[in-house]
Write a protein that holds these residues in place. Structure first.
Motif, PDB file in Angstrom:
ATOM      1  N   LYS A   1       0.863  -1.175   0.000  1.00 12.70           N
ATOM      2  CA  LYS A   1       0.000   0.000   0.000  1.00 12.70           C
ATOM      3  C   LYS A   1       0.901   1.228   0.000  1.00 12.70           C
ATOM      4  CE  LYS A   1      -3.559   2.588   2.481  1.00 12.70           C
ATOM      5  NZ  LYS A   1      -4.379   2.692   3.707  1.00 12.70           N
ATOM      6  N   VAL A   2       0.817   2.016  -1.061  1.00 17.24           N
ATOM      7  CA  VAL A   2       1.619   3.238  -1.152  1.00 17.24           C
ATOM      8  C   VAL A   2       0.935   4.309  -0.311  1.00 17.24           C
ATOM      9  CG1 VAL A   2       2.586   4.970  -2.705  1.00 17.24           C
ATOM     10  CG2 VAL A   2       2.401   2.589  -3.453  1.00 17.24           C
ATOM     11  N   SER A   3       1.662   4.849   0.676  1.00 15.17           N
ATOM     12  CA  SER A   3       1.023   5.734   1.658  1.00 15.17           C
ATOM     13  C   SER A   3       2.039   6.683   2.270  1.00 15.17           C
ATOM     14  CB  SER A   3       0.378   4.890   2.771  1.00 15.17           C
ATOM     15  OG  SER A   3      -0.086   5.699   3.811  1.00 15.17           O
ATOM     16  N   ASP A   4       1.587   7.914   2.521  1.00 17.18           N
ATOM     17  CA  ASP A   4       2.448   8.876   3.217  1.00 17.18           C
ATOM     18  C   ASP A   4       2.287   8.770   4.738  1.00 17.18           C
ATOM     19  OD1 ASP A   4      -0.054   9.948   3.594  1.00 17.18           O
ATOM     20  OD2 ASP A   4       0.367  11.869   2.615  1.00 17.18           O
ATOM     21  N   GLU A   5       1.644   7.703   5.219  1.00 16.72           N
ATOM     22  CA  GLU A   5       1.550   7.461   6.659  1.00 16.72           C
ATOM     23  C   GLU A   5       2.904   7.091   7.252  1.00 16.72           C
ATOM     24  OE1 GLU A   5      -2.173   5.131   7.900  1.00 16.72           O
ATOM     25  OE2 GLU A   5      -2.060   4.732   5.748  1.00 16.72           O
ATOM     26  N   VAL A   6       3.834   6.646   6.400  1.00 10.63           N
ATOM     27  CA  VAL A   6       5.193   6.349   6.863  1.00 10.63           C
ATOM     28  C   VAL A   6       6.146   7.350   6.223  1.00 10.63           C
ATOM     29  CG1 VAL A   6       4.818   3.904   7.308  1.00 10.63           C
ATOM     30  CG2 VAL A   6       5.476   4.635   5.015  1.00 10.63           C
ATOM     31  N   MET A   7       7.304   7.525   6.858  1.00 10.47           N
ATOM     32  CA  MET A   7       8.305   8.448   6.347  1.00 10.47           C
ATOM     33  C   MET A   7       9.079   7.810   5.192  1.00 10.47           C
ATOM     34  SD  MET A   7       9.816   9.911   9.957  1.00 10.47           S
ATOM     35  CE  MET A   7      10.907  11.079   9.114  1.00 10.47           C
ATOM     36  N   PRO A   8       9.706   8.607   4.335  1.00 12.91           N
ATOM     37  CA  PRO A   8      10.610   8.033   3.336  1.00 12.91           C
ATOM     38  C   PRO A   8      11.713   7.233   4.025  1.00 12.91           C
ATOM     39  CG  PRO A   8      10.170  10.352   2.857  1.00 12.91           C
ATOM     40  CD  PRO A   8       9.578  10.074   4.210  1.00 12.91           C
ATOM     41  N   GLY A   9      12.038   6.081   3.459  1.00  5.49           N
ATOM     42  CA  GLY A   9      13.062   5.230   4.054  1.00  5.49           C
ATOM     43  C   GLY A   9      12.549   4.257   5.082  1.00  5.49           C
ATOM     44  N   VAL A  10      11.215   4.282   5.330  1.00  2.00           N
ATOM     45  CA  VAL A  10      10.598   3.393   6.322  1.00  2.00           C
ATOM     46  C   VAL A  10       9.484   2.584   5.661  1.00  2.00           C
ATOM     47  CG1 VAL A  10       9.307   3.263   8.479  1.00  2.00           C
ATOM     48  CG2 VAL A  10      11.105   4.973   8.215  1.00  2.00           C
ATOM     49  N   VAL A  11       9.450   1.295   5.910  1.00  2.00           N
ATOM     50  CA  VAL A  11       8.319   0.454   5.501  1.00  2.00           C
ATOM     51  C   VAL A  11       7.734  -0.185   6.758  1.00  2.00           C
ATOM     52  CG1 VAL A  11       9.166   0.011   3.178  1.00  2.00           C
ATOM     53  CG2 VAL A  11       9.849  -1.520   5.027  1.00  2.00           C
ATOM     54  N   SER A  12       6.440  -0.472   6.730  1.00  2.00           N
ATOM     55  CA  SER A  12       5.765  -0.959   7.935  1.00  2.00           C
ATOM     56  C   SER A  12       4.863  -2.130   7.613  1.00  2.00           C
ATOM     57  CB  SER A  12       4.938   0.162   8.571  1.00  2.00           C
ATOM     58  OG  SER A  12       4.188  -0.318   9.666  1.00  2.00           O
ATOM     59  N   LEU A  13       5.006  -3.202   8.413  1.00  2.00           N
ATOM     60  CA  LEU A  13       4.171  -4.395   8.287  1.00  2.00           C
ATOM     61  C   LEU A  13       3.608  -4.721   9.667  1.00  2.00           C
ATOM     62  CD1 LEU A  13       3.402  -6.602   6.117  1.00  2.00           C
ATOM     63  CD2 LEU A  13       5.216  -7.998   7.128  1.00  2.00           C
ATOM     64  N   PRO A  14       2.294  -4.966   9.803  1.00  2.00           N
ATOM     65  CA  PRO A  14       1.732  -5.290  11.115  1.00  2.00           C
ATOM     66  C   PRO A  14       2.223  -6.639  11.614  1.00  2.00           C
ATOM     67  CG  PRO A  14       0.084  -5.606   9.419  1.00  2.00           C
ATOM     68  CD  PRO A  14       1.261  -4.974   8.743  1.00  2.00           C
ATOM     69  N   HIS A  15       2.285  -6.792  12.937  1.00  2.00           N
ATOM     70  CA  HIS A  15       2.771  -8.052  13.486  1.00  2.00           C
ATOM     71  C   HIS A  15       1.605  -8.968  13.884  1.00  2.00           C
ATOM     72  CE1 HIS A  15       2.269  -6.050  17.497  1.00  2.00           C
ATOM     73  NE2 HIS A  15       1.909  -7.264  17.850  1.00  2.00           N
ATOM     74  N   GLY A  16       1.933 -10.248  14.063  1.00  2.00           N
ATOM     75  CA  GLY A  16       0.942 -11.212  14.516  1.00  2.00           C
ATOM     76  C   GLY A  16       0.350 -12.088  13.423  1.00  2.00           C
ATOM     77  N   TRP A  17       0.674 -11.807  12.165  1.00  2.00           N
ATOM     78  CA  TRP A  17       0.137 -12.605  11.060  1.00  2.00           C
ATOM     79  C   TRP A  17       1.116 -13.737  10.722  1.00  2.00           C
ATOM     80  CZ3 TRP A  17      -4.747 -11.362   9.421  1.00  2.00           C
ATOM     81  CH2 TRP A  17      -5.242 -10.117   9.815  1.00  2.00           C
ATOM     82  N   GLY A  18       0.746 -14.548   9.714  1.00  2.00           N
ATOM     83  CA  GLY A  18       1.583 -15.671   9.307  1.00  2.00           C
ATOM     84  C   GLY A  18       0.999 -17.004   9.743  1.00  2.00           C
ATOM     85  N   HIS A  19      -0.300 -17.209   9.464  1.00  2.00           N
ATOM     86  CA  HIS A  19      -1.011 -18.404   9.945  1.00  2.00           C
ATOM     87  C   HIS A  19      -1.049 -19.528   8.903  1.00  2.00           C
ATOM     88  CE1 HIS A  19      -2.270 -15.907  13.295  1.00  2.00           C
ATOM     89  NE2 HIS A  19      -2.784 -15.032  12.457  1.00  2.00           N
ATOM     90  N   ASP A  20      -0.008 -19.624   8.082  1.00  2.00           N
ATOM     91  CA  ASP A  20       0.002 -20.616   7.009  1.00  2.00           C
ATOM     92  C   ASP A  20       0.908 -21.804   7.309  1.00  2.00           C
ATOM     93  OD1 ASP A  20       2.312 -19.164   6.969  1.00  2.00           O
ATOM     94  OD2 ASP A  20       2.321 -18.773   4.807  1.00  2.00           O
ATOM     95  N   ARG A  21       1.358 -21.955   8.550  1.00  2.00           N
ATOM     96  CA  ARG A  21       2.236 -23.068   8.880  1.00  2.00           C
ATOM     97  C   ARG A  21       1.439 -24.368   9.019  1.00  2.00           C
ATOM     98  NH1 ARG A  21       4.861 -18.496  10.553  1.00  2.00           N
ATOM     99  NH2 ARG A  21       7.122 -18.587  10.873  1.00  2.00           N
TER     100      ARG A  21
END
Length: 445
Positions: free
Chosen positions: A376-396
């Motif tokens: 998602k392209v968004s100005d909610e984060v600063m340049p040089g920063v990417v953000s991913l929420p934690h707690g996901w990954g339920h495909d094991r």
């Protein structure tokens, strides 16, 4: 980062404003200078006259005050009194950093971790380099989990002990009352009765303690059993009653009691925060030690890190979401419905530079692994920063979370490196890790 002139302006405004505060919680702790950041929050509030002052950085007067109770029990706080076996990371409050768990399981030798108990936790998703811990758990000789779910962590357990559900047990808020912005107390009785064969988590823990920690001498083991029987008879309500009666709001006639809380199901307001110094200080001489040698000695590392920063590098931060709150809420249809929320936020400048488009898949990579995530392209984060929420990954494989598995997402901790820590405290540096991002379509082509 924030421009130096802006930092100076904020500092002057803070120093000249009567009611102001610098506030920090978990977010400032879980990065490579978490110890320094937490220390400086206290220092800035103290130097600007906002520590233990109305409108500033204040402390609660909780109905059950754990701090003096902990001191009576011999727990006055500790740091570095012992270290982890493999990497030599320091303990804090008797606990070792979780980043050392996998290596303590997989490294042979005296003191190797060969068995594990987890309670209401999912460290495969919540700790850095989760795939390494995932593999390490398979090497344990025995594992017990106190949990209602077969999740990414508990699927490794030899025995799962499911406790009563949240509506089948009573609740008194103990920890959050210590860090609230107002003094209060609240007791909630169970909504539904438990089944005959069900056990509360505290009953499970007591029984495990007797079996694991009890002495081999029959007489002493019998004494331990008697102590457990006494605690079981007293129960959480009895302990809460004693804590309320002995607490700062229960000593006076007509003071706080469990009976009074039962009459007020929405809680009891105990008033605004009050000044607590110097009696709340547990240092010798009742003084605040603003410049401990441990923190001063870590400042050169901060300066070196600032000099090492290179334009164009990307750093990864996590984020929490209202309907997501860690990993355990993803198995509720009401909470996961709607648009997918496990998405990577990328600033427009970085998206253009890296050839990333809104809604397309990208490869997020680090020194320990990579995951595929929508952008998602968004100005909610600063340049040089990417953000991913934690707690996901339920495909094991082996996970029995039917709803969560249909909304699997990707685990940020399959990318975070367990070697990236705050060198002062040993705490995991979950935020600010260097990563790369590339378009998945470009990778395939």
């Amino acid at each position: 980062g924030v421009a130096a002139d802006d930092v100076r302006a904020l500092a002057r405004a803070l120093a000249t404003t009567e009611r102001a505060v610098v506030y920090g919680r978990v977010g400032i702790c879980t990065q490579e200078f978490g110890g320094l950041a937490t220390w400086l929050v206290v220092v800035v509030n103290a130097l600007t006259g906002h520590l233990d002052e109305p409108g500033g950085y204040m402390f609660t007067t909780p109905a059950i005050d754990l701090a003096p109770l902990a001191r009576l029990a011999g727990h006055a706080g500790s740091f570095g009194t012992f270290r982890s076996r493999v990497r030599g990371l320091p303990e804090f409050g008797g606990e070792l950093p979780v980043v050392t768990l996998a290596e303590e399981i997989t490294t042979p030798g005296p003191g190797q971790v060969r068995a594990l108990i987890t309670a209401a936790g999912n460290p495969v998703l919540s700790t850095p380099n989760g795939r390494r811990l995932d593999e390490a758990l398979d090497q344990l000789e025995f594992m017990v989990s106190i949990d209602p779910y077969v999740n990414e962590t508990t699927r490794h357990a030899d025995v799962i002990l499911p406790p009563t559900g949240p509506l089948e047990r009573s609740h008194y808020e103990l920890l959050l009352a210590l860090v609230s912005v107002r003094n209060w107390a609240k007791y909630s009785p169970p909504v539904f009765p438990r089944g005959e064969q069900q056990r509360h988590d505290w009953e499970i823990c007591l029984e495990l303690a007797v079996r694991l920690l009890g002495p081999d001498v029959p007489l002493l083991r019998a004494a331990g059993r008697l102590g457990v029987a006494t605690l079981s008879k007293l129960g959480p309500e009895g302990i809460v009653e004693l804590g309320l009666r002995a607490g700062p709001h229960g000593l006076l006639r007509g003071g706080l009691s469990l009976r009074k809380l039962r009459k007020h199901p929405h809680g009891v307001d105990l008033g605004p925060l009050q000044r607590r110094f110097p009696e709340r200080l547990f240092t010798k001489g009742k003084k605040i030690h603003l410049a401990p040698k441990e923190y001063l000695g870590d400042l050169p590392r901060l300066r070196r890190r600032m000099e090492q920063w290179q334009p164009g590098e990307l750093v990864l931060i996590g984020r929490r979401q209202l309907r997501s709150n860690n990993s355990w809420m993803h198995n509720s249809p009401r909470l996961v419905k709607g648009k997918p929320r496990c998405i990577l936020l990328v600033h427009p400048d970085d998206a253009q530079r890296l050839g990333l488009a809104d809604g397309e898949q990208a490869v997020l990579s680090s020194a320990v692994g990579e995951v595929h995530v929508p952008v998602k392209v968004s100005d909610e984060v600063m340049p040089g920063v990417v953000s991913l929420p934690h707690g996901w990954g339920h495909d094991r494989p082996g996970v029995r979370l039917s709803v969560a598995s249909r909304h699997a997402g990707a685990s940020i901790n399959d990318v975070t490196d367990d070697k990236c820590i705050d060198e002062l405290t040993g705490t995991a540096a979950l935020s600010g890790q260097r990563v790369t991002v590339r378009a998945l379509a470009a990778t395939r082509s």
